[in-house]
Design an enzyme around this catalytic site. Structure first.
Site, PDB file in Angstrom:
ATOM      1  N   ASP A 108     119.644 -27.676 100.312  1.00  0.00           N
ATOM      2  CA  ASP A 108     120.909 -27.511 101.556  1.00  0.00           C
ATOM      3  C   ASP A 108     121.044 -28.144 102.833  1.00  0.00           C
ATOM      4  O   ASP A 108     120.379 -29.921 102.450  1.00  0.00           O
ATOM      5  CB  ASP A 108     121.082 -26.472 101.317  1.00  0.00           C
ATOM      6  CG  ASP A 108     122.676 -25.602 100.966  1.00  0.00           C
ATOM      7  OD1 ASP A 108     123.284 -26.267 101.774  1.00  0.00           O
ATOM      8  OD2 ASP A 108     122.578 -24.855 100.723  1.00  0.00           O
ATOM      9  N   HIS A 141     125.722 -24.517 106.022  1.00  0.00           N
ATOM     10  CA  HIS A 141     125.706 -24.656 104.496  1.00  0.00           C
ATOM     11  C   HIS A 141     124.538 -23.586 104.361  1.00  0.00           C
ATOM     12  O   HIS A 141     124.477 -22.908 103.539  1.00  0.00           O
ATOM     13  CB  HIS A 141     126.278 -25.570 103.862  1.00  0.00           C
ATOM     14  CG  HIS A 141     126.742 -25.080 102.434  1.00  0.00           C
ATOM     15  ND1 HIS A 141     125.099 -25.014 101.647  1.00  0.00           N
ATOM     16  CD2 HIS A 141     127.333 -24.261 101.960  1.00  0.00           C
ATOM     17  CE1 HIS A 141     126.216 -25.054 100.122  1.00  0.00           C
ATOM     18  NE2 HIS A 141     127.593 -24.357 100.287  1.00  0.00           N
ATOM     19  N   SER A 287     129.149 -21.425  95.988  1.00  0.00           N
ATOM     20  CA  SER A 287     128.185 -21.522  96.970  1.00  0.00           C
ATOM     21  C   SER A 287     127.355 -20.521  96.982  1.00  0.00           C
ATOM     22  O   SER A 287     125.699 -19.743  97.388  1.00  0.00           O
ATOM     23  CB  SER A 287     128.505 -22.080  97.960  1.00  0.00           C
ATOM     24  OG  SER A 287     127.999 -23.702  98.211  1.00  0.00           O
TER      25      SER A 287
END
Length: 446
Positions: A108, A141, A287
């Site tokens: 990520d 994220h 996600s």
């Protein structure tokens, strides 16, 4: 394996041999090329499109496609609701005191390694972009994904941060593939990839195949565009676990992508988790659904480290609450992940189900001297549709062996995850709803 939606198969032709929607534009400014290094050996590099013409001896393989994080703003939540909603507490208690650790690699934007909620849950990671061992999150994220995993597992599940996506939430296949191989080579048991992109990528598929060959579970997001997953990657990949998002009321999220590749759904609306700087924030998206599945996969692996990719896949799909159309459907897959009924005895039965081979099973001629890496091609007399229900197994000494299946228009290719044992007897079993049962015995060679 995945189910298909439409009419059931009435007849089937089986041959056994060696296996040898509209796509969306993926505007990449780079290409993957094969060049020779100083030792005159071929290597693959990512090159900007303006430089390709200058490489006279380079072989252009494919665009270096871009994948993007699958996240959107959520409504503020005072507390986390996802772990309790999927019944994770029971499995957390079962695995809390077990010996050993299981590692989930989060490929990520990196992770805030100083976050109080995460710093005791991390193992050494890697920054693919900067080529160093400091995968600090410059976005948010990856930190959010890591927090969901930490919130849904005991402390003996560890997180490996692998930074392969930049501060704008964009990751090139070249970097993602390197991140996958790094994770596999450094002990990851599960790989979480909460991003999606258009266009199939052979280069990225090879890296995913590398993970599966090493018995590493790969869990990916289906994406947030409310479209079919077929033109997307890795969301359209049949070999990985593809996750859709559901809300508190067990409805599929309106943004969640759907399609034949969907395996399972998990909470993905207004999910509270960690963000850089020591704080917490709520976000929505497939996600955020994906790390719930990765977390449960990690606990299943922790409970029994010998479990294969196929074992974990079966257990995840068994412990679901069916929503949408009965059975598998292209919105929820097998259903919404739920462990409230988790039972060790039932789990053993799931992984070692009775073969139930009936007396009218049709047999094909046995095969001798089969290569240890043999793939079988099962060919049908017409194209498979999305409602056809087919179950293929390979059995040795009364127990299923792990396989990977690839479905094409009118055939299914069956490949062992690990090589067969030499000089051993196996049985290939084919169950076709409304189409009969078939078996073929084979013995391996050297």
């Amino acid at each position: 394996m995945k189910k298909f939606v439409g009419t059931s198969l009435v007849s089937v032709l089986l041959t056994l041999s060696f296996a040898s929607s509209v796509a969306l534009a993926n505007e990449s400014d780079r290409f993957l090329v094969e060049v020779l290094n100083k030792e005159n050996e071929p290597i693959i590099e990512s090159v900007h499109k303006d430089e390709v013409e200058e490489l006279t001896d380079a072989k252009v393989l494919q665009p270096d496609y871009i994948r993007k994080i699958a996240l959107q703003a959520g409504t503020w939540q005072a507390k986390s609701w996802g772990p309790a909603h999927i019944g994770a507490d029971k499995l957390i208690e079962r695995t809390r005191e077990l010996e050993g650790i299981v590692i989930v690699a989060v490929i990520d934007t990196g992770v805030d390694t100083n976050h109080p909620f995460l710093r005791d849950r991390l193992v050494a990671g890697y920054d693919v972009l900067d080529k160093d061992s400091d995968p600090m999150d410059e976005h948010f994220h990856g930190t959010h994904m890591a927090g969901i995993i930490a919130d849904t597992t005991p402390a003996n599940v560890k997180i490996m941060p692998v930074r392969a996506v930049d501060k704008e939430g964009r990751g090139y296949d070249n970097h993602i593939a390197e991140g996958i191989r790094y994770a596999v080579d450094h002990g990851a048991d599960i790989i979480n990839m909460s991003f999606v992109g258009e266009e199939y990528s052979t280069y990225l598929a090879d890296a995913i195949g590398y993970a599966l060959e090493h018995n590493v579970v790969v869990v990916v997001a289906s994406g947030n565009e409310s479209i079919d997953t077929s033109p997307l990657y890795p969301a359209g990949e049949q070999k990985v676990i593809v996750v859709g998002a559901s809300d508190r009321n067990d409805r599929i999220a309106d943004f969640s992508n759907t399609g034949a590749s969907i395996d399972i759904a998990a909470p993905g609306v207004d999910i509270l988790s960690s963000v850089p700087g020591g704080s917490f924030k709520s976000y929505s998206g497939t996600s955020t659904a994906t790390p719930f599945v990765s977390a449960v996969a990690a606990m299943l692996k922790l409970e029994d480290p010998t479990r294969t990719v196929l074992d974990i896949d079966r257990l995840l799909k068994k412990y679901t609450i069916d929503r949408g159309a009965a059975g598998w459907d292209p919105q929820f897959g097998e259903g919404i992940l739920n462990l409230s009924t988790y039972d060790e005895k039932v789990t053993r039965e799931i992984l070692s189900p009775p073969m139930n081979v009936s007396s009218d099973t049709k047999s094909f001629p046995s095969q001798e001297g089969v290569p240890l890496n043999k793939s079988w091609r099962v060919t049908f007399d017409r194209a498979l549709t999305q409602g056809d229900k087919v179950d293929i197994r390979i059995n040795r000494s009364g127990k299923d062996v792990p396989i990977v299946t690839e479905t094409k228009a009118n055939e299914i290719i069956v490949t062992p995850i690990r090589k067969f044992f030499p000089h051993s007897n196996y049985q290939l079993l084919l169950f076709v709803e409304n189409g009969g049962q078939y078996e073929m015995k084979f013995r391996t060679g050297e």
